[in-house]
Scaffold this active site. Structure first.
Site, mmCIF file in Angstrom:
data_model
loop_
_atom_site.group_PDB
_atom_site.id
_atom_site.type_symbol
_atom_site.label_atom_id
_atom_site.label_comp_id
_atom_site.label_asym_id
_atom_site.label_seq_id
_atom_site.Cartn_x
_atom_site.Cartn_y
_atom_site.Cartn_z
ATOM 1 N N GLN A 75 0.853 -1.205 0.000
ATOM 2 C CA GLN A 75 0.000 0.000 0.000
ATOM 3 C C GLN A 75 0.880 1.242 0.000
ATOM 4 O OE1 GLN A 75 -3.134 0.864 -0.371
ATOM 5 N NE2 GLN A 75 -3.884 -1.213 -0.621
ATOM 6 N N SER A 76 1.960 1.233 -0.773
ATOM 7 C CA SER A 76 2.950 2.301 -0.696
ATOM 8 C C SER A 76 2.451 3.655 -1.211
ATOM 9 C CB SER A 76 4.180 1.886 -1.509
ATOM 10 O OG SER A 76 5.073 2.972 -1.623
ATOM 11 N N ASN A 77 2.478 4.638 -0.313
ATOM 12 C CA ASN A 77 2.197 6.021 -0.739
ATOM 13 C C ASN A 77 3.332 6.543 -1.605
ATOM 14 O OD1 ASN A 77 -0.205 6.428 0.997
ATOM 15 N ND2 ASN A 77 1.288 6.145 2.648
ATOM 16 N N CYS A 79 5.192 4.852 -3.714
ATOM 17 C CA CYS A 79 5.034 4.368 -5.089
ATOM 18 C C CYS A 79 3.935 5.151 -5.809
ATOM 19 C CB CYS A 79 4.725 2.875 -5.097
ATOM 20 S SG CYS A 79 6.150 1.845 -4.654
#
Ligand SMILES: *Cc1c(COP(=O)(O)O)cnc(C)c1O
Length: 331
Positions: A75-77, A79
């Site tokens: 759930q990378s912000n 990325c």
């Protein structure tokens, strides 16, 4: 300290607001709590990585890159925002997704994961926890090079001495706003993850001789390990800027609010996310700012933040991840 000599793109045409959290302060009955709204930074849905990407992408463009390559959790912000910057600049973007919790990557998942596809990621490679992430990104860069393309590798969270310049600049912005408001702050509280935000703030405040204490709240690692990571970035960053060295004791990254582990919900996080939503209409996130605010609330309740102390919480963003945690936050 002169930041103007570093190439920078601008993704936020304003200073983010500093606002009082009056209802939260009244409810806790101790410190006076304020919030720096870095959740409203530019690019898609804001958050702290936007400040780092201003400097990282400027360097990528200066090197003639046509593709940004980076890594993050499912759930990378980081990325999400790297993709948004790539789209803005007409670059392509390749992602390495580290499955920090086994089995947690689901291509059909909501939240940031959904946005990867929407913003046109060129390719996603999923690797298990413990894989050599830098090697995985370098391999993608070499592969692109073989096709006559040019990749620019951004480390996890954008946390190197280039990306952290974004938070050196933020410390400057905070001091300027405090001066304009005629209101000094006694302490800053911030989530501490890949360490660039925490390290950048420490160096930025030191570079202006402000002596502002920065309390980091860990989201992943034990205290000593995280403080070591932050200090390891603080040193070359201070040197790059000609700022006086920062003693190891000035690096504080408390680990009591990590909960069961990185990205895993805790009752304190759920309480903090719900309190800010219901008392202030502010959306935190489940992985970073929710746990950091749980830390601030915990410190206030046990009297570590004194009555009347003016505390500035940095809202580092991340609200798109809320939509991947609806089951634990619904109550
Ligand atoms: C990445 C991130 C952080 C942590 O910042 P670091 O610079 O990695 O320590 C905090 N909050 C959000 C929402 C993030 O995405």
């Amino acid at each position: 300290m002169d930041l103007s000599r570093f190439p920078r793109r601008r993704y936020t045409p304003y200073a983010t607001a500093i606002e009082p959290l009056k209802n939260l302060s009244r409810t806790l009955g101790g410190p006076e709590i304020w919030i720096k709204r870095d959740d409203t930074l530019g690019l898609a849905a804001g958050g702290n990585k936007t400040r780092k990407l201003e400097f990282l992408v400027a360097e990528a463009l200066a090197q003639g890159a046509d593709t940004l390559i980076t890594v993050g959790a499912v759930q990378s912000n980081h990325c999400r925002l790297t993709l948004a910057a790539a789209a803005r600049e007409g670059l392509k973007c390749r992602l390495v997704i580290e499955e920090r919790v086994p089995g947690s990557y689901k291509p059909e998942a909501s939240g940031n994961n959904f946005l990867f596809g929407l913003m046109g990621v060129e390719r996603i490679e999923v690797v298990p926890l413990g894989a050599d992430l830098n090697a995985a990104m370098e391999a993608i860069g070499a592969d692109l090079g073989g096709q006559g393309r040019r990749g620019y590798v951004i480390p996890g969270g954008g946390s190197n001495t280039v990306g952290a310049l974004g938070y050196v600049a933020c410390a400057d912005e905070i001091l300027g706003q405090a001066f304009d408001m005629g209101q000094a702050f006694d302490r800053v509280v911030v989530a501490s993850g890949s360490a660039g935000t925490h390290a950048g703030l420490l160096v930025g405040f030191q570079g202006r001789q402000s002596g502002m204490p920065v309390t980091g709240i860990n989201v992943r690692r034990p205290r000593a390990e995280q403080e070591g990571n932050v200090h390891a970035l603080v040193q070359p960053l201070a040197q790059k800027l000609g700022v006086a060295p920062i003693p190891r004791e000035a690096v504080v990254a408390l680990d009591e609010w990590v909960g069961p582990g990185y990205s895993l919900p805790s009752p304190e996080m759920v309480e903090a996310v719900q309190m800010l939503a219901r008392l202030e209409g502010v959306l935190l996130d489940p992985v970073y700012s929710g746990k950091a605010m749980a830390g601030l609330i915990g410190l206030a309740r046990r009297g570590d933040l004194k009555a009347g102390e003016r505390v500035l919480f940095i809202h580092t963003g991340g609200s798109p991840a809320l939509f991947a945690y609806q089951d634990v936050l619904r109550s």
